[in-house]
Every structure is written in structure tokens, then in C-alpha cells.
Design an enzyme around this catalytic site. Structure first.
Site, PDB file in Angstrom:
ATOM      1  N   LYS A  15     -33.444   7.082  26.022  1.00 40.62           N
ATOM      2  CA  LYS A  15     -34.774   6.526  25.726  1.00 40.62           C
ATOM      3  C   LYS A  15     -34.843   5.804  24.383  1.00 40.62           C
ATOM      4  O   LYS A  15     -35.689   4.949  24.181  1.00 40.62           O
ATOM      5  CB  LYS A  15     -35.835   7.635  25.800  1.00 40.62           C
ATOM      6  CG  LYS A  15     -36.037   8.135  27.229  1.00 40.62           C
ATOM      7  CD  LYS A  15     -37.136   9.167  27.331  1.00 40.62           C
ATOM      8  CE  LYS A  15     -37.225   9.650  28.779  1.00 40.62           C
ATOM      9  NZ  LYS A  15     -38.464  10.344  29.080  1.00 40.62           N
ATOM     10  N   VAL A  73     -42.673  21.163  30.647  1.00 33.93           N
ATOM     11  CA  VAL A  73     -42.398  19.783  31.059  1.00 33.93           C
ATOM     12  C   VAL A  73     -41.566  19.790  32.357  1.00 33.93           C
ATOM     13  O   VAL A  73     -41.648  18.880  33.169  1.00 33.93           O
ATOM     14  CB  VAL A  73     -41.667  19.015  29.922  1.00 33.93           C
ATOM     15  CG1 VAL A  73     -41.203  17.656  30.378  1.00 33.93           C
ATOM     16  CG2 VAL A  73     -42.587  18.887  28.706  1.00 33.93           C
ATOM     17  N   ASP A  84     -44.491   7.876  29.345  1.00 36.10           N
ATOM     18  CA  ASP A  84     -44.531   9.345  29.227  1.00 36.10           C
ATOM     19  C   ASP A  84     -45.795   9.763  28.485  1.00 36.10           C
ATOM     20  O   ASP A  84     -46.386  10.808  28.767  1.00 36.10           O
ATOM     21  CB  ASP A  84     -43.321   9.867  28.435  1.00 36.10           C
ATOM     22  CG  ASP A  84     -42.020   9.717  29.203  1.00 36.10           C
ATOM     23  OD1 ASP A  84     -42.035   9.821  30.440  1.00 36.10           O
ATOM     24  OD2 ASP A  84     -40.970   9.499  28.553  1.00 36.10           O
TER      25      ASP A  84
END
Ligand code: ATR
Length: 264
Positions: free
Chosen positions: A65, A208, A101
Site C-alpha cells: 500500500k 479488521v 479503506d
């Protein structure tokens, strides 16, 4: 036919192809979405294929990322703030890095009607998704964010990147309203060794992880009499926003989508 991918390493577990291909079909869009495992030295070449439109866009997952950022032309404000990109779009000749996100987490929390404002948040972990959680929690006006990570250096790095972050040693549990598991512990039935003696009730345990549905961390939260939630809604909403960016259509988010992802 347009082509989209999710890139990461490992990538075998990703449910993104299942979700995006379902939505593509549902919206009669002539495109396909696949997963691909890349090594770090293959990233630049892959992203070049989006620039020359051999590929139309991609999602990015751990551990890339941040790695993708130098190869992009522009970042959205949120991707810039988090220094984390999970969606790449091609826009008027430019490669643009977005971070869905952040809105994925915000939308998930909003739809649960949980109020983050003025709450103390304890985050376990300091990996790829944590900068996005911090940006979202700040937008939602959390009063305190504390990070606890096994490797303290990574927690300290986050403290340098963001204002107003506290850090505590791994295993230490300060007072909190909401605790978030953002480690990979639980994916394979691991437990997290937490000192639970001072955890009262009325807390919110958020994981998560969404596969398995209920990690040992969430089981613990439940056993202590607290509210629990897994990361499935966040996953669905980050995909929702990526789909909207690429195709200009808001896809279906209903019980049917939950069931689609449950089959695995
Ligand atoms: P990455 O670190 O590559 O971004 P991630 O899956 O996003 O990958 O993050 C993994 C997180 O789970 C990290 O916070 C990691 O802690 P370290 O920074 O100390 O590696 C945490 N983690 C993984 N295995 C763990 C374990 N056995 N005990 C405690 N934390 C663990």
C-alpha cells in the site's frame, strides 16, 4: 474487455475478485477482476501497464500500500494523509492513488450507529491498514488513539507520521472505549494475549479480520460482555468505493452480498 486486479503478497485469501465480479455482472459491465501475487520488484512494471491502459485499474493490498506511491502521478487527499494507497485509477492520463479503506471504515462504523466522537481508541498492530484507521478515527473525532504493537519501532513511526498518537508496550492495556485488532493474529485461530483484568463492560471490540467471522479476540470481547464486530462491512465498503471510482456506479450492498462472502 476491461481488466482490473488486486495485487498483494500473499493474495490467495482475497475475496475481492468474488465481490467485484459479482457487481460487474450485476451492472452489465464488460470487465473482469482478478487477483495477482507480485514480488516487490514487479510493482513498477505492473503499474506501468495501467499507465498504458493494458490494465484499467487495480486494488492494492498488504504489503504494497505504500510501495506503489512513488510510481503514481497524484494522490487523493486521503491517500496523501495516510501515505497508503489501496485503489489506483487512470484519470485524464494520470495514475491516481486513492485510499478507500478510510471511507470503508467510516461507512462501516456509521452503519452500525456507533459514535466514535470523544471515544478512547486502542489499536493493536501497526501494519498496512493502521494509517487508514488513524485518518478515519481522526475524522470521526476520537478523543485519544493509542497504538500497541509487538515491534515498538513501527508504533513509534506512526507517532511521527500523525499528531496526538500515544503508544504503549505490546500486551499493555490502557483504559479504552473501543479496541481494534489490526494485527494478523486470528486469521489462523491465534489468540492475543491481553491483560483483561481492567477491561470493564460497555466496550466495543472491533476486528479488521472478517474470515473467520469470529476470531478469538472477538470471542473474548463477547465473553466479557461487550459489543463486537468483524471487518466484513469495512471490506465491502472499501470495495464499494473502488467500484464507484472505476465505473461511476454505486453497487449493491445488501444481505445478498454478505451471504456471497459467507460461502467461503
Ligand atoms: P505488514 O506489517 O507487512 O503491513 P500486516 O498484516 O498489515 O503486515 O501487519 C501485521 C501486524 O500484525 C503487525 O502489526 C504485526 O506486528 P509486528 O509489526 O511486530 O510484526 C502484527 N503481528 C503479526 N504476527 C504477530 C504476533 N505473533 N504477535 C504480535 N503481533 C503480530
Amino acid at each position: 474487455m476491461k481488466k482490473y486486479f488486486v495485487i498483494g503478497n500473499p493474495i490467495g485469501h482475497s475475496l475481492s475478485p468474488k465481490l467485484h465480479n459479482h457487481w460487474l455482472k450485476q451492472n452489465n459491465i464488460n470487465a473482469v477482476y482478478e487477483k495477482i501475487k507480485l514480488e516487490e520488484n514487479e510493482i513498477e512494471n505492473f503499474i506501468h501497464k495501467i499507465k498504458n491502459q493494458e490494465i484499467n485499474g487495480c486494488n492494492v493490498t498488504v504489503p504494497f500500500k505504500k510501495t506503489v506511491i512513488p510510481f503514481l502521478d497524484k494522490l487523493s487527499l486521503e491517500a496523501e494523509q495516510a501515505q497508503s494507497v489501496n485503489t489506483i485509477c487512470f484519470n485524464n492520463g494520470d495514475l491516481v492513488g486513492h485510499n478507500t479503506d478510510i471511507s470503508g471504515f467510516q461507512k462501516a462504523i456509521n452503519s452500525l450507529n456507533y459514535e466514535i466522537k470523544d471515544k478512547k481508541i486502542l489499536i493493536l498492530g501497526a501494519g498496512g491498514v493502521v494509517p487508514s484507521l488513524i485518518v478515519a478515527l481522526n475524522k470521526l473525532e476520537a478523543s485519544e488513539i493509542t497504538i500497541s504493537n509487538r515491534t515498538s519501532k513501527k508504533a513509534e513511526d506512526l507517532k511521527m507520521q500523525f499528531n496526538k498518537i500515544n503508544t504503549v508496550s505490546w500486551g499493555e492495556v490502557p483504559d479504552f472505549d473501543m479496541i481494534i485488532n489490526a494485527t494478523s493474529l486470528g486469521l489462523n485461530n491465534e489468540t492475543i494475549d491481553l491483560n483483561t483484568s481492567n477491561i470493564g463492560q460497555g466496550k466495543f471490540f472491533y476486528d479488521v479480520i472478517y474470515n473467520p467471522n469470529e476470531t478469538n479476540f472477538l470471542k473474548l470481547g463477547k465473553k466479557l460482555g461487550n459489543q463486537i464486530e468483524n471487518g466484513k462491512l469495512m471490506f465491502i465498503y472499501q470495495a464499494f468505493e473502488a467500484f464507484r471510482l472505476w465505473h461511476g456506479v454505486e453497487p449493491d450492498v445488501s444481505e445478498k452480498i454478505f451471504k456471497l462472502l459467507d460461502n467461503d
